[in-house]
Design a protein around this motif. Structure first.
Motif, PDB file in Angstrom:
ATOM      1  N   SER A  20      54.101  30.760  20.321  1.00  0.00           N
ATOM      2  CA  SER A  20      53.151  30.540  19.225  1.00  0.00           C
ATOM      3  C   SER A  20      53.751  30.798  17.851  1.00  0.00           C
ATOM      4  CB  SER A  20      51.910  31.420  19.409  1.00  0.00           C
ATOM      5  OG  SER A  20      51.151  30.969  20.509  1.00  0.00           O
ATOM      6  N   LEU A  21      55.053  31.023  17.801  1.00  0.00           N
ATOM      7  CA  LEU A  21      55.763  31.107  16.519  1.00  0.00           C
ATOM      8  C   LEU A  21      57.123  30.468  16.718  1.00  0.00           C
ATOM      9  CD1 LEU A  21      56.140  33.973  13.965  1.00  0.00           C
ATOM     10  CD2 LEU A  21      58.203  32.979  14.974  1.00  0.00           C
ATOM     11  N   ILE A  22      57.485  29.597  15.798  1.00  0.00           N
ATOM     12  CA  ILE A  22      58.831  29.047  15.779  1.00  0.00           C
ATOM     13  C   ILE A  22      59.381  29.181  14.371  1.00  0.00           C
ATOM     14  CG2 ILE A  22      58.348  27.436  17.660  1.00  0.00           C
ATOM     15  CD1 ILE A  22      58.346  25.207  15.587  1.00  0.00           C
ATOM     16  N   GLU A  23      60.681  29.310  14.297  1.00  0.00           N
ATOM     17  CA  GLU A  23      61.326  29.516  12.995  1.00  0.00           C
ATOM     18  C   GLU A  23      62.233  28.345  12.661  1.00  0.00           C
ATOM     19  OE1 GLU A  23      64.257  32.706  10.669  1.00  0.00           O
ATOM     20  OE2 GLU A  23      63.276  33.275  12.542  1.00  0.00           O
TER      21      GLU A  23
ATOM     22  N   ILE B  60      49.932  27.739  16.044  1.00  0.00           N
ATOM     23  CA  ILE B  60      51.363  28.042  15.971  1.00  0.00           C
ATOM     24  C   ILE B  60      51.732  28.437  14.543  1.00  0.00           C
ATOM     25  CG2 ILE B  60      53.676  27.039  16.105  1.00  0.00           C
ATOM     26  CD1 ILE B  60      52.708  25.311  18.402  1.00  0.00           C
ATOM     27  N   MET B  61      52.407  29.543  14.415  1.00  0.00           N
ATOM     28  CA  MET B  61      52.979  29.940  13.126  1.00  0.00           C
ATOM     29  C   MET B  61      54.340  29.266  12.972  1.00  0.00           C
ATOM     30  SD  MET B  61      53.040  31.937  10.298  1.00  0.00           S
ATOM     31  CE  MET B  61      52.155  33.520  10.430  1.00  0.00           C
TER      32      MET B  61
ATOM     33  N   LYS C 120      46.352  23.729  15.532  1.00  0.00           N
ATOM     34  CA  LYS C 120      46.700  23.864  14.116  1.00  0.00           C
ATOM     35  C   LYS C 120      47.982  24.671  13.949  1.00  0.00           C
ATOM     36  CE  LYS C 120      42.864  22.212  12.002  1.00  0.00           C
ATOM     37  NZ  LYS C 120      42.871  21.190  10.924  1.00  0.00           N
ATOM     38  N   VAL C 121      48.547  24.574  12.754  1.00  0.00           N
ATOM     39  CA  VAL C 121      49.691  25.399  12.387  1.00  0.00           C
ATOM     40  C   VAL C 121      49.364  26.149  11.110  1.00  0.00           C
ATOM     41  CG1 VAL C 121      51.356  23.833  13.455  1.00  0.00           C
ATOM     42  CG2 VAL C 121      50.820  23.583  11.021  1.00  0.00           C
ATOM     43  N   ILE C 122      49.985  27.299  10.975  1.00  0.00           N
ATOM     44  CA  ILE C 122      49.944  28.054   9.720  1.00  0.00           C
ATOM     45  C   ILE C 122      51.387  28.315   9.343  1.00  0.00           C
ATOM     46  CG2 ILE C 122      49.604  30.206  11.008  1.00  0.00           C
ATOM     47  CD1 ILE C 122      48.164  31.321   8.539  1.00  0.00           C
ATOM     48  N   LEU C 123      51.747  28.020   8.113  1.00  0.00           N
ATOM     49  CA  LEU C 123      53.129  28.160   7.671  1.00  0.00           C
ATOM     50  C   LEU C 123      53.292  29.382   6.791  1.00  0.00           C
ATOM     51  CD1 LEU C 123      52.462  24.787   7.530  1.00  0.00           C
ATOM     52  CD2 LEU C 123      54.929  24.814   7.208  1.00  0.00           C
ATOM     53  N   GLU C 124      54.316  30.151   7.073  1.00  0.00           N
ATOM     54  CA  GLU C 124      54.714  31.237   6.167  1.00  0.00           C
ATOM     55  C   GLU C 124      56.104  30.921   5.642  1.00  0.00           C
ATOM     56  OE1 GLU C 124      56.133  35.073   7.170  1.00  0.00           O
ATOM     57  OE2 GLU C 124      56.647  34.568   9.236  1.00  0.00           O
ATOM     58  N   ALA C 125      56.365  31.320   4.419  1.00  0.00           N
ATOM     59  CA  ALA C 125      57.696  31.149   3.825  1.00  0.00           C
ATOM     60  C   ALA C 125      58.227  32.505   3.421  1.00  0.00           C
ATOM     61  CB  ALA C 125      57.629  30.227   2.613  1.00  0.00           C
ATOM     62  N   ILE C 126      59.483  32.767   3.814  1.00  0.00           N
ATOM     63  CA  ILE C 126      60.130  34.024   3.441  1.00  0.00           C
ATOM     64  C   ILE C 126      61.387  33.730   2.627  1.00  0.00           C
ATOM     65  CG2 ILE C 126      59.254  35.220   5.473  1.00  0.00           C
ATOM     66  CD1 ILE C 126      62.108  35.008   6.659  1.00  0.00           C
ATOM     67  N   PRO C 127      61.808  34.661   1.777  1.00  0.00           N
ATOM     68  CA  PRO C 127      63.091  34.494   1.084  1.00  0.00           C
ATOM     69  C   PRO C 127      64.228  34.410   2.090  1.00  0.00           C
ATOM     70  CG  PRO C 127      61.794  36.276   0.107  1.00  0.00           C
ATOM     71  CD  PRO C 127      61.123  35.905   1.384  1.00  0.00           C
ATOM     72  N   GLY C 128      65.259  33.629   1.747  1.00  0.00           N
ATOM     73  CA  GLY C 128      66.375  33.439   2.651  1.00  0.00           C
ATOM     74  C   GLY C 128      67.509  34.417   2.411  1.00  0.00           C
TER      75      GLY C 128
END
Length: 351
Positions: A70-73, A137-138, A201-209
């Motif tokens: 339920s989470l993919i990167e 899915i995140m 549905k999906v929910i998107l998170e963005a993190i600094p790289g």
């Protein structure tokens, strides 16, 4: 159909019940006990770190989804020369991944890989359409070098890309904030929909790289830049254009949003992401996240004391670790246990 005896066992067992589901073109996915009546923030799911990059385990991205994760990167780089969003772990100017140019479910398991972010998102959308009812899915986007709005690869363009390729499959910040003065207020009111309402549905998170954070010339990281973007959209009446939740990266005691000197940006953060070992073994009160109904992603689940194998723990140990992190208030548990679909498909009650 589930046999009556097995159905009774499923209802009685305290562990997740695994029922193989047949998938077109791929292996069986493990389904777990129903947590659909819980809000998104009241459950715990499991996902895979750097899903796109492990082509030995998953020659196609769809195969990672087939595990029930339920989470993919996805790690993405902005390419100022081709104006593409490249998906790669280390190559900023090339694609190195397991995404394909799929236009149907059958295409997900054939054809050449190494495609851009848009194609990766297409794969996810097509897979979800072929698996109605899958838990939300995140999608974790690591913006390796951040945005570059000066060449037309800023938050606005990312929103456009996501909307083009995922469409109405995205649960957006505006969807959570509807009727509330801020994302923070909506989260604290537990305005998250139920998991069943977010099925497919999906929910998107963005993190600094990692490259961005180590670049001495980059003074505007992804988290701050996207929060500023959200504030600007809200002011202009266009918050519905935003497709992504910015995430506060790094385990810290108390409210880690105090790191943002512009206090007006803090209410735009309701997703937090950090190392599981630091959260669990570092004396951090993780109940704060659960009490306020914030989403908490705990990474590197194997490193919590006692450490487990990075890739091949026993199913019993991995299951126990997920349960431990769910009790420690994780919303999503991230790992590299690619060979344990029974664990990756778990859906547990948080806290």
């Amino acid at each position: 159909m589930v046999a009556p005896r097995r159905l009774v066992s499923c209802l009685l067992t305290a562990a997740a019940c695994l029922i193989p589901l047949s998938l077109p073109g791929g292996p069986a996915v493990a389904a777990t006990r129903d947590t659909g009546d819980l809000s998104l923030a009241a459950g715990t799911s499991v996902g895979l770190h750097n899903t796109y990059n492990d082509t030995s385990a998953f020659p196609y991205l769809a195969q990672a989804l087939d595990t029930g994760a339920s989470l993919i990167e996805l790690d993405t780089w902005v390419d100022p020369f081709t104006h593409e969003w490249k998906v790669s772990h280390t190559n900023p100017l090339g694609n190195s991944n397991n995404c394909v140019d799929a236009s149907s479910a059958a295409d997900l398991y054939r054809g050449g890989a190494n495609k851009d972010l848009g194609s990766c998102l297409d794969d996810i959308r097509i897979w979800l359409a072929a698996h109605p009812g899958h838990p939300p899915i995140m999608i974790k986007l690591e913006m390796k070098a951040g945005f570059d709005a000066t060449v037309g690869l800023g938050p606005t363009q990312l929103d456009s890309l996501v909307q083009t390729h995922l469409g109405t499959d995205v649960y957006r910040p505006a969807d959570l904030m509807a009727g509330y003065p801020s994302l923070d207020a909506a989260a604290r009111a537990n305005a998250w929909p139920t998991r069943s309402a977010l099925a497919g549905k999906v929910i998107l998170e963005a993190i600094p790289g990692t490259f961005e954070m180590n670049n001495p010339f980059d003074h505007l990281w992804t988290d701050t830049e996207y929060a500023q973007h959200l504030a600007a959209l809200q002011s202009s009446g266009h918050l519905g254009d935003a497709q992504v939740f910015p995430s506060v990266l790094g385990a810290a005691s108390g409210d880690p949003r105090t790191r943002y000197s512009d206090a007006s940006l803090r209410p735009w953060f309701v997703v937090f992401d950090g190392d599981a070992h630091a959260f669990v073994n570092g004396g951090i009160d993780t109940s704060w996240y659960d009490t306020n109904h914030y989403l908490l992603v705990m990474t590197d689940a194997q490193n919590v004391t006692p450490a487990l194998s990075d890739t091949t723990p026993t199913a019993a140990d991995a299951t126990a670790r997920v349960a431990q992190l769910a009790a420690a208030h994780a919303s999503f548990v991230s790992c590299d246990w690619t060979g344990l679909p029974s664990v990756l498909a778990e859906q547990l009650t948080r806290g």
